[in-house]
Design a protein around this motif. Sequence first.
Motif, PDB file in Angstrom:
ATOM      1  N   PRO A   1      45.014 -10.313 -15.494  1.00 17.58           N
ATOM      2  CA  PRO A   1      45.689 -10.773 -16.728  1.00 17.58           C
ATOM      3  C   PRO A   1      45.849 -12.282 -16.811  1.00 17.58           C
ATOM      4  CG  PRO A   1      47.252  -9.722 -15.247  1.00 17.58           C
ATOM      5  CD  PRO A   1      45.896  -9.477 -14.682  1.00 17.58           C
ATOM      6  N   ARG A   2      45.823 -12.921 -15.651  1.00 11.88           N
ATOM      7  CA  ARG A   2      45.989 -14.372 -15.697  1.00 11.88           C
ATOM      8  C   ARG A   2      44.760 -15.078 -16.234  1.00 11.88           C
ATOM      9  NH1 ARG A   2      47.026 -16.412 -10.118  1.00 11.88           N
ATOM     10  NH2 ARG A   2      45.563 -14.743  -9.647  1.00 11.88           N
ATOM     11  N   MET A   3      43.645 -14.350 -16.268  1.00 14.18           N
ATOM     12  CA  MET A   3      42.414 -14.993 -16.719  1.00 14.18           C
ATOM     13  C   MET A   3      42.154 -14.685 -18.176  1.00 14.18           C
ATOM     14  SD  MET A   3      41.323 -16.365 -13.940  1.00 14.18           S
ATOM     15  CE  MET A   3      42.238 -16.370 -12.443  1.00 14.18           C
ATOM     16  N   ASP A   4      43.186 -14.243 -18.873  1.00 16.21           N
ATOM     17  CA  ASP A   4      42.961 -13.766 -20.231  1.00 16.21           C
ATOM     18  C   ASP A   4      42.383 -14.813 -21.166  1.00 16.21           C
ATOM     19  OD1 ASP A   4      45.476 -11.209 -20.883  1.00 16.21           O
ATOM     20  OD2 ASP A   4      43.373 -11.147 -20.307  1.00 16.21           O
ATOM     21  N   GLY A   5      42.894 -16.013 -21.105  1.00 15.47           N
ATOM     22  CA  GLY A   5      42.436 -17.000 -22.074  1.00 15.47           C
ATOM     23  C   GLY A   5      41.247 -17.806 -21.598  1.00 15.47           C
ATOM     24  N   ILE A   6      40.768 -17.482 -20.415  1.00 19.54           N
ATOM     25  CA  ILE A   6      39.744 -18.339 -19.827  1.00 19.54           C
ATOM     26  C   ILE A   6      38.367 -17.802 -20.141  1.00 19.54           C
ATOM     27  CG2 ILE A   6      38.868 -19.253 -17.665  1.00 19.54           C
ATOM     28  CD1 ILE A   6      41.646 -19.066 -16.552  1.00 19.54           C
ATOM     29  N   ASN A   7      37.621 -18.562 -20.904  1.00 16.87           N
ATOM     30  CA  ASN A   7      36.241 -18.163 -21.172  1.00 16.87           C
ATOM     31  C   ASN A   7      35.268 -19.253 -20.790  1.00 16.87           C
ATOM     32  OD1 ASN A   7      36.682 -15.577 -22.273  1.00 16.87           O
ATOM     33  ND2 ASN A   7      37.564 -16.567 -24.071  1.00 16.87           N
ATOM     34  N   ASN A   8      35.820 -20.340 -20.326  1.00 18.76           N
ATOM     35  CA  ASN A   8      34.999 -21.486 -19.961  1.00 18.76           C
ATOM     36  C   ASN A   8      35.270 -21.863 -18.525  1.00 18.76           C
ATOM     37  OD1 ASN A   8      33.275 -22.828 -21.781  1.00 18.76           O
ATOM     38  ND2 ASN A   8      35.037 -23.096 -23.115  1.00 18.76           N
ATOM     39  N   LEU A   9      34.220 -21.946 -17.770  1.00 19.65           N
ATOM     40  CA  LEU A   9      34.385 -22.442 -16.407  1.00 19.65           C
ATOM     41  C   LEU A   9      33.537 -23.691 -16.270  1.00 19.65           C
ATOM     42  CD1 LEU A   9      34.100 -19.303 -14.107  1.00 19.65           C
ATOM     43  CD2 LEU A   9      36.128 -20.492 -14.791  1.00 19.65           C
ATOM     44  N   ILE A  10      34.039 -24.630 -15.545  1.00 15.17           N
ATOM     45  CA  ILE A  10      33.254 -25.838 -15.308  1.00 15.17           C
ATOM     46  C   ILE A  10      33.035 -25.968 -13.814  1.00 15.17           C
ATOM     47  CG2 ILE A  10      33.107 -28.318 -15.619  1.00 15.17           C
ATOM     48  CD1 ILE A  10      34.954 -28.074 -17.943  1.00 15.17           C
ATOM     49  N   LEU A  11      31.787 -25.992 -13.457  1.00  9.85           N
ATOM     50  CA  LEU A  11      31.431 -26.182 -12.064  1.00  9.85           C
ATOM     51  C   LEU A  11      31.047 -27.639 -11.896  1.00  9.85           C
ATOM     52  CD1 LEU A  11      30.670 -25.043  -9.248  1.00  9.85           C
ATOM     53  CD2 LEU A  11      28.408 -24.610 -10.160  1.00  9.85           C
ATOM     54  N   SER A  12      31.731 -28.295 -10.992  1.00  8.43           N
ATOM     55  CA  SER A  12      31.541 -29.729 -10.860  1.00  8.43           C
ATOM     56  C   SER A  12      31.119 -30.059  -9.435  1.00  8.43           C
ATOM     57  CB  SER A  12      32.858 -30.431 -11.202  1.00  8.43           C
ATOM     58  OG  SER A  12      32.725 -31.794 -11.026  1.00  8.43           O
ATOM     59  N   TYR A  13      30.047 -30.824  -9.319  1.00  5.86           N
ATOM     60  CA  TYR A  13      29.577 -31.241  -8.002  1.00  5.86           C
ATOM     61  C   TYR A  13      29.698 -32.755  -7.885  1.00  5.86           C
ATOM     62  CZ  TYR A  13      27.588 -26.925  -6.233  1.00  5.86           C
ATOM     63  OH  TYR A  13      27.423 -25.671  -5.740  1.00  5.86           O
ATOM     64  N   THR A  14      30.088 -33.194  -6.735  1.00  6.72           N
ATOM     65  CA  THR A  14      30.153 -34.637  -6.486  1.00  6.72           C
ATOM     66  C   THR A  14      29.403 -34.945  -5.211  1.00  6.72           C
ATOM     67  OG1 THR A  14      32.377 -34.568  -7.409  1.00  6.72           O
ATOM     68  CG2 THR A  14      31.721 -36.581  -6.317  1.00  6.72           C
ATOM     69  N   PHE A  15      28.569 -35.952  -5.291  1.00  7.30           N
ATOM     70  CA  PHE A  15      27.805 -36.347  -4.117  1.00  7.30           C
ATOM     71  C   PHE A  15      28.394 -37.596  -3.488  1.00  7.30           C
ATOM     72  CE2 PHE A  15      24.131 -34.607  -2.254  1.00  7.30           C
ATOM     73  CZ  PHE A  15      23.673 -33.624  -3.127  1.00  7.30           C
ATOM     74  N   PHE A  16      28.531 -37.549  -2.203  1.00  6.81           N
ATOM     75  CA  PHE A  16      29.033 -38.697  -1.457  1.00  6.81           C
ATOM     76  C   PHE A  16      27.949 -39.182  -0.527  1.00  6.81           C
ATOM     77  CE2 PHE A  16      33.297 -38.395  -2.852  1.00  6.81           C
ATOM     78  CZ  PHE A  16      33.506 -37.053  -3.088  1.00  6.81           C
ATOM     79  N   LYS A  17      28.037 -40.462  -0.280  1.00  5.78           N
ATOM     80  CA  LYS A  17      27.006 -41.033   0.583  1.00  5.78           C
ATOM     81  C   LYS A  17      27.384 -40.852   2.041  1.00  5.78           C
ATOM     82  CE  LYS A  17      24.404 -45.252   1.106  1.00  5.78           C
ATOM     83  NZ  LYS A  17      24.184 -46.597   0.666  1.00  5.78           N
ATOM     84  N   VAL A  18      26.391 -40.570   2.825  1.00  8.47           N
ATOM     85  CA  VAL A  18      26.596 -40.471   4.261  1.00  8.47           C
ATOM     86  C   VAL A  18      25.924 -41.680   4.881  1.00  8.47           C
ATOM     87  CG1 VAL A  18      26.045 -39.164   6.316  1.00  8.47           C
ATOM     88  CG2 VAL A  18      26.667 -37.973   4.236  1.00  8.47           C
ATOM     89  N   SER A  19      26.646 -42.353   5.768  1.00  8.77           N
ATOM     90  CA  SER A  19      26.043 -43.555   6.348  1.00  8.77           C
ATOM     91  C   SER A  19      24.933 -43.149   7.296  1.00  8.77           C
ATOM     92  CB  SER A  19      27.093 -44.368   7.079  1.00  8.77           C
ATOM     93  OG  SER A  19      27.416 -43.756   8.297  1.00  8.77           O
ATOM     94  N   GLU A  20      23.912 -43.961   7.355  1.00  7.24           N
ATOM     95  CA  GLU A  20      22.691 -43.601   8.065  1.00  7.24           C
ATOM     96  C   GLU A  20      22.917 -43.355   9.547  1.00  7.24           C
ATOM     97  OE1 GLU A  20      20.508 -42.721   5.292  1.00  7.24           O
ATOM     98  OE2 GLU A  20      19.234 -43.165   6.983  1.00  7.24           O
ATOM     99  N   GLU A  21      23.900 -44.028  10.139  1.00  2.00           N
ATOM    100  CA  GLU A  21      24.070 -43.880  11.594  1.00  2.00           C
ATOM    101  C   GLU A  21      24.594 -42.499  11.943  1.00  2.00           C
ATOM    102  OE1 GLU A  21      24.418 -47.376   9.898  1.00  2.00           O
ATOM    103  OE2 GLU A  21      26.433 -46.923  10.575  1.00  2.00           O
ATOM    104  N   ASN A  22      25.241 -41.833  10.940  1.00  2.00           N
ATOM    105  CA  ASN A  22      25.863 -40.567  11.277  1.00  2.00           C
ATOM    106  C   ASN A  22      24.926 -39.383  11.183  1.00  2.00           C
ATOM    107  OD1 ASN A  22      28.217 -41.832  11.716  1.00  2.00           O
ATOM    108  ND2 ASN A  22      29.102 -41.379   9.730  1.00  2.00           N
ATOM    109  N   THR A  23      23.765 -39.612  10.601  1.00  3.22           N
ATOM    110  CA  THR A  23      22.890 -38.458  10.416  1.00  3.22           C
ATOM    111  C   THR A  23      22.389 -37.954  11.749  1.00  3.22           C
ATOM    112  OG1 THR A  23      21.047 -39.963  10.123  1.00  3.22           O
ATOM    113  CG2 THR A  23      22.106 -39.138   8.146  1.00  3.22           C
TER     114      THR A  23
END
Lengths: 287, 70
Positions: free
Chosen positions: A249-271
Amino acid sequence: MSWSKACRGTRISSYLENLHRTSQYPRTILCSRYYTHGACKSNEHYLRSKRVFWGSSSSWSLNSHSATAKSMLDSAHRQYSTHSPSETKSQKMLYYLTAVVFGMVGLTYAAVPLYRTFCQATGYGGTVQRKETVEEKIARHSESGTVTEREIVVQFNADVADGMQWKFTPTQREVRVKPGESALAFYTAENKSSAPITGVSTYNVTPMKAGVYFNKIQCFCFEEQRLLPGEQIDMPVFFYIDPEFETDPRMDGINNLILSYTFFKVSEENTTETVNNNNSVPVQETN
Amino acid sequence: MSTGGAFGGNRGLRPIPPEKGIFPLDHLHECDAEKKEYLGCLKSSAHKSEQCRHLSKKYLQCRMAKYVFF
């Protein structure tokens, strides 16, 4: 003030009682008793004002004086015995309060494992009890024949951390999917710089409470992805929305979902991957 | 799974790793054609994933076939 100090010092509690009751005598009697020279006269005036003070305050100071005198006597007698009822009561109270303090401290220490077991037992607050895999879930729902009718629009959002020279966008704006159906979506990332960049991504789903029902079967997140300079790549996400979404019942008004991805940089020494830069085929690692 | 407002609520939600793990990326663009087909289908069917399900299956099959284990 010195007069009052002298009075107190000489333990005149009983005398003060007289003073309180009969206001006629004090002047002369006090003078005759405690004043050897003729300073009485000069102090008469002072005494009169003092009498007012005494009259007003003697009622309580008298009691306190007599009480303190009495208790001084008592304590002097009972210095070594702790059998007075008030003292044992206060001692008991002291033990009790100390025990309460230690009890509280112990409880805070014990709260950590207790909380953990409680969460695992009840699953309250999102703790994972025993995760049913998506396969099991799909099998269960197909067996029970649940029909889902609500169409949910899943929109995609892509972000890149500051200073990272990747162009990261969703390949399609949205996907319309019904709960219980798995869907595929793509993101495109391009390395615009002249050096290989390794990134790691994280995701989130809004609205937050709907995130529970959003299951990812496979994605590209939480692992370092390396892009060579100028390379463009498609990153797929294979996801599935729980059919239980419809019955909540808590999802009653929800018809839109937004999937959000964020990319972060990894420093080269850590790979941890060792890549031969001359080789055009990079080493890929799966989980 | 039920979540409550208490005990952290939204803050307490932790990202769950994907069920089947990480999708190995198609660096060599071997399955590009299937991908384009799927995306084209999505556009034409007003982004309804149900109608393009068979194409997504094709794409996944392509990836599984072409993925080289090092």
